[in-house]
Write a protein that holds these residues in place. Structure first.
Motif, PDB file in Angstrom:
ATOM      1  N   LEU A  45      -3.880 -13.642   1.192  1.00 13.33           N
ATOM      2  CA  LEU A  45      -4.976 -12.230   0.303  1.00 13.33           C
ATOM      3  C   LEU A  45      -5.795 -12.530   1.879  1.00 13.33           C
ATOM      4  O   LEU A  45      -6.189 -13.172   1.980  1.00 13.33           O
ATOM      5  CB  LEU A  45      -4.507 -12.983  -0.825  1.00 13.33           C
ATOM      6  N   GLU A  46      -5.301 -10.779   1.806  1.00 11.57           N
ATOM      7  CA  GLU A  46      -6.832 -10.296   2.447  1.00 11.57           C
ATOM      8  C   GLU A  46      -7.855  -9.371   1.463  1.00 11.57           C
ATOM      9  O   GLU A  46      -8.097  -8.546   2.111  1.00 11.57           O
ATOM     10  CB  GLU A  46      -6.101  -9.371   3.324  1.00 11.57           C
ATOM     11  N   GLY A  47      -8.689 -10.418   0.493  1.00 11.73           N
ATOM     12  CA  GLY A  47      -9.508  -9.483  -0.532  1.00 11.73           C
ATOM     13  C   GLY A  47      -9.252 -10.110  -1.510  1.00 11.73           C
ATOM     14  O   GLY A  47      -7.972 -10.229  -2.305  1.00 11.73           O
ATOM     15  N   GLU A  48      -9.363  -8.835  -2.593  1.00  6.53           N
ATOM     16  CA  GLU A  48      -9.619  -9.190  -4.079  1.00  6.53           C
ATOM     17  C   GLU A  48      -8.677  -8.499  -4.569  1.00  6.53           C
ATOM     18  O   GLU A  48      -8.346  -7.386  -3.682  1.00  6.53           O
ATOM     19  CB  GLU A  48     -11.130  -9.275  -4.524  1.00  6.53           C
ATOM     20  N   ILE A  49      -7.676  -8.582  -5.521  1.00  7.95           N
ATOM     21  CA  ILE A  49      -6.530  -7.101  -6.455  1.00  7.95           C
ATOM     22  C   ILE A  49      -7.899  -5.755  -6.714  1.00  7.95           C
ATOM     23  O   ILE A  49      -9.148  -7.206  -7.679  1.00  7.95           O
ATOM     24  CB  ILE A  49      -5.879  -8.061  -7.464  1.00  7.95           C
ATOM     25  N   ARG A  50      -7.728  -5.269  -6.235  1.00  8.74           N
ATOM     26  CA  ARG A  50      -8.474  -3.854  -6.742  1.00  8.74           C
ATOM     27  C   ARG A  50      -8.046  -2.922  -7.783  1.00  8.74           C
ATOM     28  O   ARG A  50      -5.996  -3.053  -7.651  1.00  8.74           O
ATOM     29  CB  ARG A  50      -8.647  -2.910  -5.795  1.00  8.74           C
ATOM     30  N   VAL A  51      -8.533  -3.019  -8.936  1.00  7.03           N
ATOM     31  CA  VAL A  51      -7.780  -1.668  -9.500  1.00  7.03           C
ATOM     32  C   VAL A  51      -8.623  -0.377  -9.603  1.00  7.03           C
ATOM     33  O   VAL A  51      -9.417  -0.194  -9.400  1.00  7.03           O
ATOM     34  CB  VAL A  51      -8.238  -2.927 -11.383  1.00  7.03           C
ATOM     35  N   ASN A  52      -7.429  -0.088  -9.317  1.00  2.87           N
ATOM     36  CA  ASN A  52      -7.602   1.517  -9.431  1.00  2.87           C
ATOM     37  C   ASN A  52      -7.289   2.639 -10.611  1.00  2.87           C
ATOM     38  O   ASN A  52      -6.656   2.112 -11.549  1.00  2.87           O
ATOM     39  CB  ASN A  52      -6.667   2.039  -8.760  1.00  2.87           C
ATOM     40  N   SER A  53      -7.796   3.377 -10.748  1.00  2.00           N
ATOM     41  CA  SER A  53      -6.553   4.505 -11.907  1.00  2.00           C
ATOM     42  C   SER A  53      -5.146   4.464 -12.076  1.00  2.00           C
ATOM     43  O   SER A  53      -4.753   4.142 -13.145  1.00  2.00           O
ATOM     44  CB  SER A  53      -7.322   6.053 -11.850  1.00  2.00           C
ATOM     45  N   TRP A  54      -4.587   4.253 -11.002  1.00  2.00           N
ATOM     46  CA  TRP A  54      -2.753   4.522 -10.853  1.00  2.00           C
ATOM     47  C   TRP A  54      -2.053   2.879 -11.239  1.00  2.00           C
ATOM     48  O   TRP A  54      -1.654   2.498 -11.566  1.00  2.00           O
ATOM     49  CB  TRP A  54      -2.443   4.955 -10.050  1.00  2.00           C
ATOM     50  N   GLY A  55      -3.276   1.974 -10.972  1.00  2.00           N
ATOM     51  CA  GLY A  55      -2.572   0.541 -11.578  1.00  2.00           C
ATOM     52  C   GLY A  55      -3.372  -0.532  -9.765  1.00  2.00           C
ATOM     53  O   GLY A  55      -4.840  -0.614  -9.985  1.00  2.00           O
ATOM     54  N   ALA A  56      -2.996  -1.600 -10.148  1.00  2.00           N
ATOM     55  CA  ALA A  56      -3.923  -2.562  -9.081  1.00  2.00           C
ATOM     56  C   ALA A  56      -2.918  -3.160  -7.657  1.00  2.00           C
ATOM     57  O   ALA A  56      -2.054  -2.449  -7.411  1.00  2.00           O
ATOM     58  CB  ALA A  56      -3.541  -4.008  -9.838  1.00  2.00           C
ATOM     59  N   ILE A  57      -3.983  -2.988  -6.852  1.00  2.00           N
ATOM     60  CA  ILE A  57      -3.073  -3.272  -4.981  1.00  2.00           C
ATOM     61  C   ILE A  57      -3.940  -4.853  -5.374  1.00  2.00           C
ATOM     62  O   ILE A  57      -5.356  -4.360  -4.645  1.00  2.00           O
ATOM     63  CB  ILE A  57      -4.190  -2.123  -4.653  1.00  2.00           C
ATOM     64  N   ALA A  58      -3.293  -5.197  -3.814  1.00  2.00           N
ATOM     65  CA  ALA A  58      -3.566  -6.333  -3.544  1.00  2.00           C
ATOM     66  C   ALA A  58      -3.383  -6.189  -1.382  1.00  2.00           C
ATOM     67  O   ALA A  58      -1.980  -5.935  -1.515  1.00  2.00           O
ATOM     68  CB  ALA A  58      -3.134  -8.285  -4.319  1.00  2.00           C
ATOM     69  N   THR A  59      -4.406  -6.438  -0.696  1.00  2.00           N
ATOM     70  CA  THR A  59      -3.619  -6.629   0.980  1.00  2.00           C
ATOM     71  C   THR A  59      -3.362  -8.031   1.094  1.00  2.00           C
ATOM     72  O   THR A  59      -4.056  -8.368   0.881  1.00  2.00           O
ATOM     73  CB  THR A  59      -4.243  -5.338   2.037  1.00  2.00           C
ATOM     74  N   LEU A  60      -2.327  -8.233   1.683  1.00  2.00           N
ATOM     75  CA  LEU A  60      -1.867  -8.942   2.184  1.00  2.00           C
ATOM     76  C   LEU A  60      -1.330  -9.344   4.118  1.00  2.00           C
ATOM     77  O   LEU A  60      -1.397  -7.958   4.226  1.00  2.00           O
ATOM     78  CB  LEU A  60      -1.117 -10.011   0.959  1.00  2.00           C
ATOM     79  N   SER A  61      -1.216 -10.604   4.400  1.00  2.00           N
ATOM     80  CA  SER A  61      -1.419 -10.051   5.506  1.00  2.00           C
ATOM     81  C   SER A  61       0.173 -11.234   5.489  1.00  2.00           C
ATOM     82  O   SER A  61       1.053 -12.542   5.204  1.00  2.00           O
ATOM     83  CB  SER A  61      -0.815 -10.263   6.993  1.00  2.00           C
ATOM     84  N   ASP A  62       1.799 -11.536   6.803  1.00  2.00           N
ATOM     85  CA  ASP A  62       2.872 -12.189   6.556  1.00  2.00           C
ATOM     86  C   ASP A  62       2.574 -13.304   7.627  1.00  2.00           C
ATOM     87  O   ASP A  62       1.086 -12.732   8.461  1.00  2.00           O
ATOM     88  CB  ASP A  62       4.173 -11.823   6.173  1.00  2.00           C
ATOM     89  N   PRO A  63       3.928 -14.328   7.872  1.00  2.00           N
ATOM     90  CA  PRO A  63       2.715 -15.431   8.830  1.00  2.00           C
ATOM     91  C   PRO A  63       3.242 -14.416   9.938  1.00  2.00           C
ATOM     92  O   PRO A  63       2.582 -15.738  10.665  1.00  2.00           O
ATOM     93  CB  PRO A  63       3.584 -16.336   8.319  1.00  2.00           C
ATOM     94  N   PHE A  64       3.365 -13.354  10.271  1.00  2.00           N
ATOM     95  CA  PHE A  64       3.754 -12.926  11.477  1.00  2.00           C
ATOM     96  C   PHE A  64       3.153 -11.909  12.182  1.00  2.00           C
ATOM     97  O   PHE A  64       3.091 -10.937  12.677  1.00  2.00           O
ATOM     98  CB  PHE A  64       5.804 -12.609  11.899  1.00  2.00           C
TER      99      PHE A  64
END
Length: 141
Positions: A94-113
């Motif tokens: 997980l690369e930061g907090e889950i962010r909530v916007n007017s359209w919904g929520a987003i989480a930015t991550l990276s896979d093991p690769f």
């Protein structure tokens, strides 16, 4: 037109396990040691075994450290918090907090690769809350 998603990985069995565990995808056709088709989304995802340092394109070599590209996967989920927990348990970062916007929520991550991806949970009207008619193209009466 049909879109296919191809993801280079340096460890095919580990990648199959990650994409099964993190997103519930299931193996489709096997291409032996060179690749695996993963099914369960609205487009097939192909995991392609490519050695670190191998040539990706003219002057570009593959590396599996975290890297950024303007093209990445967005995966729509019903519950972003639960999806983050599942992905992290499978090996994502997980690369930061889950962010909530007017359209919904987003989480930015990276896979093991090293590939970045986002988990999106649409809320309310989702992207429709942001959508506008294309310039000069109103609806007809």
């Amino acid at each position: 037109m049909e879109f296919l998603i191809n993801i280079d990985v340096d460890d095919l069995p580990r990648a199959i396990d990650f994409y099964q565990s993190a997103f519930g995808l299931r193996p489709g056709r096997s291409f032996g040691a060179s690749g695996m088709e993963m099914l369960g989304g609205n487009a097939p995802l192909y995991l392609l075994a490519k050695a670190p340092g191998s040539q990706a394109s003219e002057g570009q070599r593959r590396n599996y450290r975290r890297h950024w590209t303007p093209v990445h996967l967005d995966m729509v989920v019903d519950d972003v918090e639960a999806a983050v927990d599942r992905a992290v348990a499978a090996g994502a970062k997980l690369e930061g907090e889950i962010r909530v916007n007017s359209w919904g929520a987003i989480a930015t991550l990276s896979d093991p690769f090293g590939h970045g991806f986002c988990l999106l949970e649409f809320r309310g009207r989702g992207y429709d809350a942001l959508a506008q008619e294309p310039s000069g193209q109103g609806t007809s009466d």
